[in-house]
Design a protein around this motif. Structure first.
Motif, PDB file in Angstrom:
ATOM      1  N   VAL A  87      37.077  32.226  20.852  1.00 16.95           N
ATOM      2  CA  VAL A  87      35.926  32.792  20.131  1.00 16.95           C
ATOM      3  C   VAL A  87      36.124  32.243  18.741  1.00 16.95           C
ATOM      4  O   VAL A  87      34.972  32.396  18.538  1.00 16.95           O
ATOM      5  CB  VAL A  87      36.027  34.593  19.938  1.00 16.95           C
ATOM      6  N   VAL A  88      37.018  31.402  18.358  1.00 24.48           N
ATOM      7  CA  VAL A  88      37.132  30.550  17.197  1.00 24.48           C
ATOM      8  C   VAL A  88      36.253  29.230  17.953  1.00 24.48           C
ATOM      9  O   VAL A  88      35.461  28.090  17.092  1.00 24.48           O
ATOM     10  CB  VAL A  88      38.056  30.152  16.534  1.00 24.48           C
ATOM     11  N   TYR A  89      36.318  28.542  19.364  1.00 20.67           N
ATOM     12  CA  TYR A  89      35.970  27.589  20.245  1.00 20.67           C
ATOM     13  C   TYR A  89      34.619  27.738  19.231  1.00 20.67           C
ATOM     14  O   TYR A  89      34.084  27.193  18.905  1.00 20.67           O
ATOM     15  CB  TYR A  89      36.447  27.397  20.989  1.00 20.67           C
ATOM     16  N   GLY A  90      33.929  28.986  20.120  1.00 22.31           N
ATOM     17  CA  GLY A  90      32.701  29.413  19.926  1.00 22.31           C
ATOM     18  C   GLY A  90      32.265  29.818  18.933  1.00 22.31           C
ATOM     19  O   GLY A  90      30.812  28.684  18.225  1.00 22.31           O
ATOM     20  N   PHE A  91      32.510  29.664  17.862  1.00 19.05           N
ATOM     21  CA  PHE A  91      32.551  30.074  16.238  1.00 19.05           C
ATOM     22  C   PHE A  91      31.560  28.665  15.508  1.00 19.05           C
ATOM     23  O   PHE A  91      31.600  28.193  15.164  1.00 19.05           O
ATOM     24  CB  PHE A  91      33.072  30.820  15.561  1.00 19.05           C
ATOM     25  N   ILE A  92      33.516  28.136  16.128  1.00 22.60           N
ATOM     26  CA  ILE A  92      32.470  26.162  15.517  1.00 22.60           C
ATOM     27  C   ILE A  92      31.623  26.299  15.910  1.00 22.60           C
ATOM     28  O   ILE A  92      30.686  25.061  15.294  1.00 22.60           O
ATOM     29  CB  ILE A  92      33.534  25.063  15.814  1.00 22.60           C
ATOM     30  N   GLY A  93      32.111  25.862  17.696  1.00 23.53           N
ATOM     31  CA  GLY A  93      30.245  25.181  17.929  1.00 23.53           C
ATOM     32  C   GLY A  93      29.327  25.808  17.455  1.00 23.53           C
ATOM     33  O   GLY A  93      28.306  24.820  17.071  1.00 23.53           O
ATOM     34  N   VAL A  94      28.814  27.446  17.472  1.00 27.96           N
ATOM     35  CA  VAL A  94      27.849  27.916  16.826  1.00 27.96           C
ATOM     36  C   VAL A  94      27.461  27.101  15.321  1.00 27.96           C
ATOM     37  O   VAL A  94      25.880  26.828  15.482  1.00 27.96           O
ATOM     38  CB  VAL A  94      27.479  29.284  17.337  1.00 27.96           C
ATOM     39  N   THR A  95      28.100  26.994  14.813  1.00 26.40           N
ATOM     40  CA  THR A  95      27.661  27.107  13.049  1.00 26.40           C
ATOM     41  C   THR A  95      27.487  25.350  13.299  1.00 26.40           C
ATOM     42  O   THR A  95      27.657  24.745  12.166  1.00 26.40           O
ATOM     43  CB  THR A  95      28.850  27.559  12.133  1.00 26.40           C
ATOM     44  N   VAL A  96      27.922  24.376  14.299  1.00 25.49           N
ATOM     45  CA  VAL A  96      28.762  23.042  13.761  1.00 25.49           C
ATOM     46  C   VAL A  96      28.242  22.432  14.857  1.00 25.49           C
ATOM     47  O   VAL A  96      27.129  21.517  14.822  1.00 25.49           O
ATOM     48  CB  VAL A  96      29.803  22.778  13.202  1.00 25.49           C
ATOM     49  N   LEU A  97      28.269  22.564  15.599  1.00 26.92           N
ATOM     50  CA  LEU A  97      27.574  21.949  17.251  1.00 26.92           C
ATOM     51  C   LEU A  97      26.263  22.481  16.767  1.00 26.92           C
ATOM     52  O   LEU A  97      25.725  21.867  17.051  1.00 26.92           O
ATOM     53  CB  LEU A  97      28.343  21.597  17.815  1.00 26.92           C
ATOM     54  N   VAL A  98      26.098  23.394  17.239  1.00 27.92           N
ATOM     55  CA  VAL A  98      24.486  23.904  17.945  1.00 27.92           C
ATOM     56  C   VAL A  98      23.622  23.510  16.746  1.00 27.92           C
ATOM     57  O   VAL A  98      22.544  22.573  17.192  1.00 27.92           O
ATOM     58  CB  VAL A  98      24.282  25.270  18.320  1.00 27.92           C
ATOM     59  N   PRO A  99      23.626  23.633  15.400  1.00 27.38           N
ATOM     60  CA  PRO A  99      22.539  22.950  14.372  1.00 27.38           C
ATOM     61  C   PRO A  99      22.301  21.497  14.786  1.00 27.38           C
ATOM     62  O   PRO A  99      21.400  20.827  14.780  1.00 27.38           O
ATOM     63  CB  PRO A  99      23.364  23.941  13.266  1.00 27.38           C
ATOM     64  N   PHE A 100      23.481  20.908  15.091  1.00 24.28           N
ATOM     65  CA  PHE A 100      23.995  19.296  14.648  1.00 24.28           C
ATOM     66  C   PHE A 100      22.369  19.230  15.648  1.00 24.28           C
ATOM     67  O   PHE A 100      21.893  18.073  16.219  1.00 24.28           O
ATOM     68  CB  PHE A 100      25.013  18.575  14.995  1.00 24.28           C
ATOM     69  N   ILE A 101      23.100  19.115  17.116  1.00 28.55           N
ATOM     70  CA  ILE A 101      22.403  19.283  18.347  1.00 28.55           C
ATOM     71  C   ILE A 101      21.173  19.475  18.221  1.00 28.55           C
ATOM     72  O   ILE A 101      20.125  18.559  18.827  1.00 28.55           O
ATOM     73  CB  ILE A 101      23.189  19.449  20.050  1.00 28.55           C
ATOM     74  N   LYS A 102      20.432  19.930  17.081  1.00 27.41           N
ATOM     75  CA  LYS A 102      19.261  21.047  17.263  1.00 27.41           C
ATOM     76  C   LYS A 102      18.415  19.566  16.923  1.00 27.41           C
ATOM     77  O   LYS A 102      17.213  19.240  16.498  1.00 27.41           O
ATOM     78  CB  LYS A 102      18.869  22.601  16.589  1.00 27.41           C
ATOM     79  N   ASN A 103      18.888  19.354  15.561  1.00 27.87           N
ATOM     80  CA  ASN A 103      18.457  19.064  14.439  1.00 27.87           C
ATOM     81  C   ASN A 103      18.361  16.788  14.974  1.00 27.87           C
ATOM     82  O   ASN A 103      17.473  16.715  14.919  1.00 27.87           O
ATOM     83  CB  ASN A 103      19.400  19.001  13.364  1.00 27.87           C
ATOM     84  N   TYR A 104      19.688  16.756  15.559  1.00 25.41           N
ATOM     85  CA  TYR A 104      19.275  15.141  15.127  1.00 25.41           C
ATOM     86  C   TYR A 104      19.265  14.930  17.344  1.00 25.41           C
ATOM     87  O   TYR A 104      19.010  13.633  17.343  1.00 25.41           O
ATOM     88  CB  TYR A 104      21.182  14.841  15.712  1.00 25.41           C
ATOM     89  N   ILE A 105      19.531  15.460  18.672  1.00 22.12           N
ATOM     90  CA  ILE A 105      18.959  15.919  19.355  1.00 22.12           C
ATOM     91  C   ILE A 105      18.733  16.151  20.421  1.00 22.12           C
ATOM     92  O   ILE A 105      17.284  15.096  20.922  1.00 22.12           O
ATOM     93  CB  ILE A 105      20.524  15.961  19.880  1.00 22.12           C
TER      94      ILE A 105
END
Lengths: 264, 284
Positions: free
Chosen positions: B117-135
């Motif tokens: 769940v911690v991995y998921g949380f990091i994914g949601v807060t960091v990775l998901v916005p990053f992909i949305k904004n830059y890719i």
């Protein structure tokens, strides 16, 4: 003792080997002390002695395989063709190992085909044209008396060979590299008498072209194969000389006791 | 009559405990199949696994999008983790000094201890916005999921292939080195081929982990019921399908979720059997 035409190939000058002890404060473990020894080209030198006498350390110092042990330390120097093995920061260890090929007690074949096992060394050296490799493999196998047994299945995995065949493949592998020096560390200790005889036959045939050092626990083998014999005990070179002389009229009492089987 | 001693009693007790744990596993398996198979038979096995539509309210059960989703994420995770894990295990097993090994290896194994769940949380807060904004896309995607899962399976693949590499006899290394190979050449030509079956098994076990992961996937994958055509598409996997719908499912819907479990079970079983066969072949 030897004809003066054969030049010195390897020379040990006050060479010593010790292994730093794991425990702090305790003295290092000495494996070889003050060895002075000349090895001649196109001759076979038999090295005999009981276990822990330093025979293997001697071999592994020549191609610096001992460098892999973190605790290894040496003193003195070894010269191959006059060039220092340890001194001189520009010694190319890889090049050195190509010059001094090694055959181990347990035949180690690479997890490749028979052909690729021999082609491996030459490829590393950049000899990779198909025709040249084919010729190298064939010559090496013939010189190691293995060609007739494997010529129809060069592509099959080397691991499928018998113990004796594998050991001859290891010799062929060294031959394929055209090393000037062939070092064998108890090459027949895991083999049956028939395979052993074949290996000895191979070695005798090879000495016309190479400088051969044979470390063996089998005193009779040393007598059969060696031109010169060196006897080691507890890391010291006790006696060195013409094989016939060592086995008939040894100067040192310890040599006599060992070769007549009183200890060892 | 045979004398009853403390020795035999302890033996019997241990046997019973051992049997009960295996028995529990067996019962779970029977239960999953008993619950899941009726729906599969009713829908038809082929229709069930190739069906494109999952409409539980209308009793249409097709799980192809989720199978595709699970495999897409697994493949992505492997693309991310295998190169890193291999380099890492080769470095640790062959090149690292003692100190380095003592620090890095436990650190990598620690990654396995972080809750998903911690991995998921990091994914949601960091990775998901990053992909949305830059890719591109909305961020919840195969790509994001693959990156996170790739990191999650890293310890599995690294430590199993490390063990495989360390199990290669020293004589192989020395044999190659004595032939004038450099350190890297010896690794490439002698050590890695000798350890290859162990490394392949490590990758397969990593695949099993990636396919079985649920929590992090639910949080990052977007959970849309489509067959992903681009790494930026959102997906739903077999595992997340079960976890998402089990709360309110009943009747044949609930059975269909068990049927999803049956498919998952078979996939993971197949991967594990494959891995252990490869390992056994290497031992022989």
């Amino acid at each position: 003792m030897k004809d003066d035409l054969s030049p010195v190939k390897i020379e040990f000058v006050n060479f010593g080997v010790s292994y730093r002890s794991e425990k702090a404060g305790s003295p290092p473990l000495s494996a070889l002390e003050n060895v002075a020894l000349k090895v001649y080209d196109k001759r076979i030198l038999s090295v005999i002695g009981p276990s822990r006498s330093g025979k293997t350390s001697l071999l592994r110092s020549i191609n610096r395989l001992n460098d892999l042990h973190a605790s290894f330390e040496h003193s003195g120097e070894i010269f191959i063709d006059g060039a220092p093995v340890y001194g001189g920061a520009d010694t190319d260890v890889t090049e050195l190992r190509r010059k001094a090929g090694m055959v181990f007690a347990r035949p180690v074949v690479l997890p490749l085909s028979i052909y690729e096992n021999i082609a491996y060394g030459p490829r590393l050296m950049g000899r990779s044209s198909k025709s040249e490799l084919d010729a190298t493999v064939e010559t090496a196998l013939k010189d190691a008396y293995l060609w007739e047994e494997v010529k129809d299945r060069l592509g099959s995995p080397a691991a499928a060979l018998s113990g004796g065949q594998r050991q001859r493949l290891c010799i062929a592998r060294v031959l394929g590299m055209r090393s000037g020096i062939i070092m064998l560390d108890e090459p027949t200790s895991a083999l049956d008498p028939v395979s052993t005889a074949k290996i000895e036959e191979t070695l005798t045939a090879l000495k016309n072209k190479y400088c051969v050092i044979l470390v063996t626990n089998n005193v009779k083998q040393a007598a059969r194969v060696g031109d010169e014999t060196a006897f080691f005990l507890m890391g010291k070179l006790i006696e060195y000389g013409d094989t016939a002389k060592i086995f008939t009229t040894p100067r040192d009492e310890r040599t006599e006791n060992y070769i007549t089987g009183r200890f060892g | 009559m045979k004398k009853i001693t403390g020795e035999t009693i302890i033996g019997k007790i241990l046997l019973m405990i051992a049997l009960s744990s295996i028995g529990a596993l067996f019962l779970i398996t029977v239960f999953i199949f008993a619950e899941g198979l009726p729906v599969i038979f009713k829908t038809g096995f082929a229709a069930f696994i190739t069906g494109m539509k999952w409409k539980p309210t209308r009793e249409i059960f097709g799980i192809l999008p989720m199978i595709a989703g699970s495999f897409a994420i697994m493949a992505g995770a492997m693309i991310v983790s295998v190169p890193f894990a291999l380099c890492c295990s080769i470095y640790l097993a062959e090149f690292a000094g003692d100190l380095m090994r003592r620090v890095v290896k436990p650190a990598i194994e620690l990654l396995a201890g972080i809750p998903s769940v911690v991995y998921g949380f990091i994914g949601v807060t960091v990775l998901v916005p990053f992909i949305k904004n830059y890719i591109g896309g909305n961020g919840f995607s195969v790509l994001g999921c693959s990156l996170v899962l790739g990191v999650m399976v890293l310890p599995t693949i690294t430590s199993i292939s490390y063990d495989a590499l360390r199990a290669v006899p020293v004589s192989y290394r020395e044999g190659a080195l004595a032939l004038g190979a450099t350190r890297w050449q010896a690794v490439k030509m002698a050590v890695v081929p000798a350890a290859s079956s162990g490394i392949i098994a490590a990758v397969i076990l990593g695949m099993g982990r990636a396919i079985g992961e649920t929590m992090a996937v639910i949080m990052i994958a977007g959970n849309s019921l489509i067959v992903p055509l681009s790494p930026l598409d959102p997906v739903r996997t077999l595992t997340s399908n079960i976890a998402l719908e089990m709360g309110y499912a009943s009747g044949s819907h609930r059975q269909a979720l068990f049927a999803t479990g049956v498919v998952l079970f078979i996939i993971i079983m197949a991967l594990n059997v494959l891995a252990s066969r490869i390992i056994n072949r290497a031992v022989k």
